[in-house]
Design an enzyme around this catalytic site. Sequence first.
Site, mmCIF file in Angstrom:
data_model
loop_
_atom_site.group_PDB
_atom_site.id
_atom_site.type_symbol
_atom_site.label_atom_id
_atom_site.label_comp_id
_atom_site.label_asym_id
_atom_site.label_seq_id
_atom_site.Cartn_x
_atom_site.Cartn_y
_atom_site.Cartn_z
ATOM 1 C CG HIS A 195 0.106 -0.493 -1.763
ATOM 2 N ND1 HIS A 195 -0.636 -1.779 -3.002
ATOM 3 C CD2 HIS A 195 -1.026 -0.696 -0.846
ATOM 4 C CE1 HIS A 195 -0.840 -2.529 -2.126
ATOM 5 N NE2 HIS A 195 -1.304 -1.632 -0.975
ATOM 6 C CE LYS A 221 16.986 -22.112 7.588
ATOM 7 N NZ LYS A 221 16.509 -23.542 6.796
ATOM 8 N NE ARG A 276 -7.663 -4.487 4.164
ATOM 9 C CZ ARG A 276 -7.768 -4.693 4.988
ATOM 10 N NH1 ARG A 276 -9.381 -4.436 5.267
ATOM 11 N NH2 ARG A 276 -7.421 -4.310 6.801
ATOM 12 C CB THR A 277 -2.547 -6.107 -0.264
ATOM 13 O OG1 THR A 277 -3.070 -5.483 0.478
ATOM 14 C CG2 THR A 277 -2.305 -6.522 -2.127
ATOM 15 N NE ARG A 324 1.735 -5.017 1.296
ATOM 16 C CZ ARG A 324 0.587 -4.720 2.048
ATOM 17 N NH1 ARG A 324 0.411 -5.140 2.872
ATOM 18 N NH2 ARG A 324 -0.567 -4.186 1.311
HETATM 19 C C1 NCD Z 1 -2.917 -0.272 2.633
HETATM 20 C C2 NCD Z 1 -1.353 -0.458 2.672
HETATM 21 O O1 NCD Z 1 -0.272 -1.415 3.280
HETATM 22 O O2 NCD Z 1 -0.155 -0.216 2.564
HETATM 23 N N1 NCD Z 1 -2.881 -2.141 3.060
HETATM 24 C C3 NCD Z 1 -3.859 -2.462 1.854
HETATM 25 O O3 NCD Z 1 -2.954 -2.514 1.347
HETATM 26 N N2 NCD Z 1 -5.249 -2.871 2.326
HETATM 27 C C4 NCD Z 1 -2.559 0.971 3.671
HETATM 28 C C5 NCD Z 1 -1.842 0.224 5.396
HETATM 29 O O4 NCD Z 1 -1.282 -0.044 5.496
HETATM 30 O O5 NCD Z 1 -2.398 1.655 6.348
#
Ligand code: NCD
Length: 316
Positions: free
Chosen positions: A136, A86, A58-59, A108
């Site tokens: 997040h 590497k 999703r993100t 991320r």
């Molecule tokens: C979350 C995350 O990656 O922190 N998911 C997300 O961004 N939609 C929550 C999760 O991974 O459970």
Amino acid sequence: MTFRQKNLLGIEPLHPEEIRTILDLSDRYVDLNRGASKHSDVLSGLTQINMFFENSTRTQASFELAGKRLGADVMNMAMQASSIKKGETLIDTALTLNAMHPDLLVVRHPQSGAVNLLAEKVNCAVLNAGDGRHEHPTQALLDALTIRRTKGRLHRLTVAICGDIAHSRVARSNILLLGKMENRVRVIGPPTLMPAGIADFGVEVFDDMAEGLREADVVMMLRLQRERMDGGFIPSPREYYHRFGLDAQKLAHARDDAIVMHPGPMNRGVEIDGTIADDINRSVIQEQVEMGVAVRMAAMDLLARNLRAVPEGVMV
Ligand code: NCD
């Protein structure tokens, strides 16, 4: 309109007025996204690089879509195939990318604090798309937008966040945001999944769903973050579902008009019953995904405005 940040690293540094600014602009992007033509040119000429060192569906998809809808040149770095494998350090990779003059860097990373560290080394705007168990921010903002649009307000609500609080950056960012906007936040889960010092965050702590969900306006479920667990935190998924999985019986303790949220990915039959997740009268899980694109458009738009306000070549 107030938004003074150079980066979006977390909810912690944001002023309530800045949160309102992002959400108000997001509402406008929801309208754009629902129209026939979804294009704007506010990021035209700018380069956005997405660096995901952890899996994401999703993100990553919504940051990519958000950038493209706003006219940016968007590049997704395949981190699995990058020189990190590497032995190059995160900082060296960041400096290499920085030399290509990106304007927006979306990152991320599995380590808490890694994105803040990286932001100190580059001169573009950095957006945290999730760092370890730390923050997040765009998730908390999209959750806030979903709540504000369905409940009509974002203050004086009782919000219950349930499950693996200890390993969740989603929980942490939501606790910070909901607290700043003067809501009552409860966390519910087994003591093994509660971080030490959680009560210092101004939340009420429960280990019983029936008690914690009483009169809740919002029920937010979390996945068990097994990738961050190094031991037995729960007896078994079956036992966990029995005590903490959201089903109709447990949800009945919340208010009749309570909404059910989940950031995804969902484990049906572990933290949530599939029929609750799919119940369009209670679940706003699909709305959360929709709001995610709009919130990321708003966040990148605002950061780009601040970038343009800084004279060329000046590092802030
Ligand atoms: C979350 C995350 O990656 O922190 N998911 C997300 O961004 N939609 C929550 C999760 O991974 O459970």
